[in-house]
Write an enzyme that holds these catalytic residues in place. Structure first.
Site, PDB file in Angstrom:
ATOM      1  N   ARG A 166      -7.177 -10.163   6.518  1.00 21.62           N
ATOM      2  CA  ARG A 166      -7.532  -9.296   7.635  1.00 21.62           C
ATOM      3  C   ARG A 166      -6.444  -9.203   8.706  1.00 21.62           C
ATOM      4  NH1 ARG A 166      -9.927  -8.610   4.090  1.00 21.62           N
ATOM      5  NH2 ARG A 166     -12.162  -8.561   3.698  1.00 21.62           N
ATOM      6  N   SER A 243     -18.402  -5.757  10.636  1.00 20.39           N
ATOM      7  CA  SER A 243     -18.289  -7.206  10.832  1.00 20.39           C
ATOM      8  C   SER A 243     -17.582  -7.488  12.157  1.00 20.39           C
ATOM      9  CB  SER A 243     -17.507  -7.845   9.686  1.00 20.39           C
ATOM     10  OG  SER A 243     -18.196  -7.678   8.469  1.00 20.39           O
ATOM     11  N   GLU A 360     -13.047  -9.643  14.892  1.00 13.23           N
ATOM     12  CA  GLU A 360     -12.318  -8.717  14.030  1.00 13.23           C
ATOM     13  C   GLU A 360     -11.929  -7.424  14.749  1.00 13.23           C
ATOM     14  OE1 GLU A 360     -13.032  -6.507   9.741  1.00 13.23           O
ATOM     15  OE2 GLU A 360     -13.709  -8.564  10.025  1.00 13.23           O
TER      16      GLU A 360
END
Length: 368
Positions: A166, A243, A360
């Site tokens: 990520r 998320s 995130e």
């Protein structure tokens, strides 16, 4: 090209639906206008951010005291087709899921498990989007990049982007604008090998199996919808950033201190096999290191006492009723309420397990 000073709240342009107006909002219609807008903005010395689909950002209620440049350029071009390996060039403003739908419709395998992810294609390499066993890093060849420091157009390869879980160099401080993305896919009616246990189980196949592209896409869309992770005006749980936390990566030794039932996955590749000629002694194995382990953020949140639908008293931000990884706007929530809940989750998980949860989304003018 200019939408006006302070005219449009950024809440209207983001999936979390929070955020005040920017000092200036630019919406270039063409690639040349986009480049010109960025160069002019950089030359002004003002603060700036680039906004694609708005699916992975939380903007402060006070707005942004700078220039927001929207990326709206669209288009998909086939660059090559060599022995079944097809390279596509995709403009940065192309909606990501529209691209995935295009590849499935045209029998191109490699990103079908990334169906349903909101946002634009240009944003995809920034955080190395991934889901259900696939990451964009596996298919990306290069990007066309307008560099902030030099003002030059550059071709950056996958190796230049330093992909990891990520993240990429673009998320770690390399500033500029992604103009287009080149992806290499395989011409096939069947998917890439299924690499995620939940997806394989839902499909009723073994890990590593290949199934029709359309079946994978439809199954992934259904799985994401069951978690409120597909944009749907009829689903209040989709008013989110998806998320909100990444799955933590910790050392193996630390992971051993967690409860035995805590889900975990090795995050280091197996050592490469070494061929040793007959008669020669193999080299000593490398010293054992503390391998990295990926944990389940959802499990940590749930086991710290925060369940689906949880909200702080009086707050209009809540944990999704379908999935504990998402924070949702239940109606009229502020950015302050969203981040307050995020900090609460961080505090509970750290207090219970000693694990620091990392947000995130990109946070603009707010903090966790």
């Amino acid at each position: 090209m200019t939408d006006g000073n302070g005219a449009t709240p950024l809440a209207e342009l983001t999936t979390m639906r929070v955020g005040g107006a920017a000092h200036e909002l630019l919406s270039p219609a063409t690639r040349d206008e986009l480049v010109a807008a960025m160069v002019e903005t950089w030359g002004s010395g003002e603060e700036w951010i680039v906004l694609g689909g708005g699916s992975n950002v939380v903007v402060a209620d006070e707005g942004f005291d700078g220039t927001v440049v929207r990326v709206l350029t669209r288009g998909i071009q086939q660059l090559s087709d060599d022995d079944g390996r097809v390279v596509l060039r995709v403009e940065a403003g192309e909606p990501w899921d529209d691209l995935v739908a295009y590849t499935v419709d045209n029998g191109l395998a490699g990103i079908e498990a990334l169906s349903g992810i909101p946002g634009s294609t240009g944003a995809a390499p920034v955080q190395n989007i991934g889901a259900y066993g696939q990451e964009i890093a596996s298919s990306l060849v290069a990007i066309e990049f307008l560099d902030y420091l030099s003002g030059d157009l550059q071709r950056l390869t996958a190796a230049d982007l330093g992909f990891d879980y990520r993240t990429s160099t673009l998320k770690q401080g390399r500033r500029g604008l992604v103009l287009s993305v080149d992806l290499e896919l395989t011409r096939s009616a069947e998917s890439a090998p299924v690499g995620y246990a939940q997806l394989a189980s839902t499909l009723g196949v073994e890990l590593g199996a290949r199934v029709p592209l359309r079946v994978v896409r439809d199954t992934v869309l259904a799985l994401r919808a069951s978690k409120g992770m597909v944009l749907d005006p009829a689903d209040p749980d989709s008013v989110s950033c998806g998320s909100f936390f990444t799955n933590p990566i910790v050392g193996e030794n630390f992971a051993r201190t967690l409860p035995e039932q805590a889900p975990r996955w090795a995050n280091a590749p197996e050592p490469a096999p070494v061929a040793v000629p007959l008669g020669e002694e193999p080299a000593a194995p490398p010293a054992q290191t503390d391998f990295r382990v990926k944990l389940s953020a959802a499990w940590l949140i749930e086991k710290s006492g925060i369940g689906r639908g949880f909200s702080l008293p009086g707050s209009r931000a809540a944990i999704s009723s379908k999935h504990t990884l998402a924070i949702v706007n239940t109606g009229g929530a502020t950015a302050a309420e969203v981040t307050e809940l995020g900090r609460y989750v961080q505090t509970r998980v750290f207090s219970q397990f000693g694990v620091r949860m990392v947000a995130e989304p990109v946070l603009v003018g707010v903090w966790l």
